[in-house]
Design an enzyme around this catalytic site. Structure first.
Site, PDB file in Angstrom:
ATOM      1  N   LYS A 126      34.864  49.848  32.393  1.00 18.41           N
ATOM      2  CA  LYS A 126      33.606  49.694  33.141  1.00 18.41           C
ATOM      3  C   LYS A 126      32.479  50.496  32.492  1.00 18.41           C
ATOM      4  O   LYS A 126      31.334  50.060  32.469  1.00 18.41           O
ATOM      5  CB  LYS A 126      33.771  50.144  34.604  1.00 18.41           C
ATOM      6  N   LYS A 209      42.190  38.774  28.569  1.00 17.18           N
ATOM      7  CA  LYS A 209      42.659  38.066  29.763  1.00 17.18           C
ATOM      8  C   LYS A 209      41.567  37.217  30.387  1.00 17.18           C
ATOM      9  O   LYS A 209      40.371  37.506  30.237  1.00 17.18           O
ATOM     10  CB  LYS A 209      43.210  39.061  30.771  1.00 17.18           C
ATOM     11  N   LYS A 212      37.188  37.134  36.117  1.00 14.49           N
ATOM     12  CA  LYS A 212      36.004  36.639  36.829  1.00 14.49           C
ATOM     13  C   LYS A 212      34.736  37.037  36.090  1.00 14.49           C
ATOM     14  O   LYS A 212      33.723  36.369  36.179  1.00 14.49           O
ATOM     15  CB  LYS A 212      35.963  37.215  38.246  1.00 14.49           C
TER      16      LYS A 212
HETATM   17  P1  TYM Z   1      41.114  41.410  40.892  1.00 19.66           P
HETATM   18  O1  TYM Z   1      40.227  40.944  41.984  1.00 19.66           O
HETATM   19  O2  TYM Z   1      40.504  41.702  39.566  1.00 19.66           O
HETATM   20  O3  TYM Z   1      42.276  40.371  40.658  1.00 19.66           O
HETATM   21  C1  TYM Z   1      43.058  39.914  41.735  1.00 19.66           C
HETATM   22  C2  TYM Z   1      44.506  39.719  41.294  1.00 19.66           C
HETATM   23  O4  TYM Z   1      44.562  38.777  40.217  1.00 19.66           O
HETATM   24  C3  TYM Z   1      45.250  39.351  39.110  1.00 19.66           C
HETATM   25  N1  TYM Z   1      44.666  38.852  37.867  1.00 19.66           N
HETATM   26  C4  TYM Z   1      45.373  38.369  36.843  1.00 19.66           C
HETATM   27  N2  TYM Z   1      46.705  38.214  36.677  1.00 19.66           N
HETATM   28  C5  TYM Z   1      47.111  37.669  35.509  1.00 19.66           C
HETATM   29  N3  TYM Z   1      46.269  37.262  34.528  1.00 19.66           N
HETATM   30  C6  TYM Z   1      44.936  37.404  34.652  1.00 19.66           C
HETATM   31  N4  TYM Z   1      44.113  36.989  33.699  1.00 19.66           N
HETATM   32  C7  TYM Z   1      44.427  37.987  35.854  1.00 19.66           C
HETATM   33  N5  TYM Z   1      43.186  38.269  36.314  1.00 19.66           N
HETATM   34  C8  TYM Z   1      43.351  38.807  37.537  1.00 19.66           C
HETATM   35  C9  TYM Z   1      45.057  40.845  39.250  1.00 19.66           C
HETATM   36  O5  TYM Z   1      46.054  41.558  38.560  1.00 19.66           O
HETATM   37  C10 TYM Z   1      45.136  41.012  40.753  1.00 19.66           C
HETATM   38  O6  TYM Z   1      46.478  41.069  41.167  1.00 19.66           O
HETATM   39  N6  TYM Z   1      41.916  46.228  41.959  1.00 19.66           N
HETATM   40  C11 TYM Z   1      42.290  44.866  42.312  1.00 19.66           C
HETATM   41  C12 TYM Z   1      42.060  44.547  43.778  1.00 19.66           C
HETATM   42  C13 TYM Z   1      42.732  45.476  44.715  1.00 19.66           C
HETATM   43  C14 TYM Z   1      44.133  45.590  44.944  1.00 19.66           C
HETATM   44  C15 TYM Z   1      44.280  46.609  45.923  1.00 19.66           C
HETATM   45  C16 TYM Z   1      45.240  44.924  44.424  1.00 19.66           C
HETATM   46  C17 TYM Z   1      42.104  46.379  45.513  1.00 19.66           C
HETATM   47  N7  TYM Z   1      43.028  47.048  46.248  1.00 19.66           N
HETATM   48  C18 TYM Z   1      45.544  46.981  46.405  1.00 19.66           C
HETATM   49  C19 TYM Z   1      46.491  45.322  44.885  1.00 19.66           C
HETATM   50  C20 TYM Z   1      46.634  46.317  45.878  1.00 19.66           C
HETATM   51  C21 TYM Z   1      41.449  43.916  41.481  1.00 19.66           C
HETATM   52  O7  TYM Z   1      40.377  44.237  41.039  1.00 19.66           O
HETATM   53  O8  TYM Z   1      41.959  42.659  41.384  1.00 19.66           O
END
Ligand code: TYM
Length: 346
Positions: A126, A209, A212
């Protein structure tokens, strides 16, 4: 930090009960979100006590306008329902509807150290990607995430590979709390994937990867016009083609095969793999096939997203029931944590 992921997943699968995971409402969901996280949610909700949430507090680090914030939460909630997350079978809720989370976040921040937070990969990323907005919320992001997980005493957390370090930090914070207060109150949650291995779905531009925020051309989004999806795949980065049989695949080409593994039949993958081995593959044909398979997979979900976005009643009902369940669980944890810390009423 603690334990290897392989061992963790194996151990956790023997005796799992509580499941927690969240997705930030910072854009429409893509194939990475589905295969990294939501697909596991669908399996877990059938057998376990699950808490799945829209991480809207986390998304404040990007400073959304109030109207963008609301419409993104609505979008991602509709997407969960469209993908099959069932509010009758799990707690599907919006993070900010559970005030206990913010209070626990305050307490847990006291035993997270600046040095370890600064070393987190996501923080370093970030700092590079949003130089003008390096706010304190970015630094303490892993603490909030730990609280999301610990508030419901999760055994397992279905996530993609990019979240692995956050899970390690969650275990560190849980253990530190236990040690500090001479208790075994928090257990160690483990990252989980329905495939047995945490996955990373690649993007289309051979730059890491699918994400978003990684840009429009890179990401296969569910709620997007079919023509756009096809165009993105046809423009995906590859190479000039194998000049002789048996050549290794370039990164871009391997990414297309990796995405094929998610949406195509094994016989299709084998067919194109053979053509590549023989150096007779035409990337245009491969991309056309992949586009057909991606669209076939996405299309029924896309139709349901449109439906749920209009169904305000279903969205409200899901979020309300979910908040009730999540508040019950998180408030109990908050009460117990306050007692452990030593807050007592006079
Ligand atoms: P976020 O919103 O970036 O992504 C949501 C979920 O999607 C998975 N993901 C992926 N998995 C495989 N390949 C990819 N290219 C890919 N892009 C995204 C992420 O690993 C995630 O599981 N910090 C977290 C949100 C969060 C969270 C939590 C997750 C907040 N509190 C507590 C688990 C438990 C995040 O930014 O995910």
């Amino acid at each position: 930090m603690v334990k290897s992921t392989c061992r963790s997943i194996f151990e956790a699968s023997l005796n799992m009960t509580r499941v927690v995971s969240g997705i930030r409402p910072t854009g429409k969901l893509h194939l990475g979100n589905y295969f990294g996280a939501v697909k596991s949610f669908l399996k877990m909700q059938e057998e376990h006590e699950c808490y799945f949430f829209i991480a809207d507090i986390h998304s404040l680090t990007t400073h959304p306008t109030p109207s963008d914030l609301h419409s993104n939460v609505k979008q991602v909630l509709a997407e969960h329902l469209a993908m099959g997350v069932n509010p009758e079978k799990c707690a599907l809720f919006v993070q900010s509807d559970v005030p206990a989370i913010s209070e626990l976040y305050t307490y847990m921040n006291m035993n997270a150290y600046i040095g370890e937070l600064e070393r987190s990969t996501s923080f370093k990323d970030k700092i590079r990607s949003q130089k003008d907005n390096i706010n304190a919320g970015l630094l303490t992001y892993p603490v909030l995430m730990a609280v999301d997980i610990l508030a419901h005493h999760a055994d397992v957390v279905p996530v993609g590979k990019d979240q692995q370090q956050h899970l390690e930090m969650t275990r560190t914070f849980a253990n530190r709390f236990n040690h500090m207060y001479q208790t075994d109150y928090f257990k160690e949650p483990q990252a989980y994937s329905n495939t047995g291995k945490l996955i990373k779905v690649p993007g289309l531009t051979a730059q890491g990867k699918m994400s978003k925020s990684s840009g429009d051309t890179d990401t296969l989004i569910f709620d997007e016009d079919e023509k756009v999806t096809r165009k993105k795949i046809m423009r995906a980065v590859t190479d000039n083609g194998p000049s002789e049989p048996g050549m290794p695949k370039s990164e871009g080409l391997q990414n297309l095969f990796d995405i094929m593994e998610l949406v195509s039949d094994q016989s299709t993958i084998q067919y194109f793999d053979n053509l590549h081995q023989e150096a007779t593959i035409r990337y245009g044909d491969l991309k056309k096939q992949l586009a057909d398979d991606v669209v076939k997979f996405i299309e029924p979900i896309r139709a349901k997203i449109s439906h749920f976005k209009q169904d305000t009643h279903a969205l409200q009902k899901a979020a309300r029931i979910g908040a009730e369940k999540a508040n019950e669980s998180a408030s109990k944890t908050l009460k117990e944590v306050r007692e452990i810390i030593g807050f007592k009423q006079f």
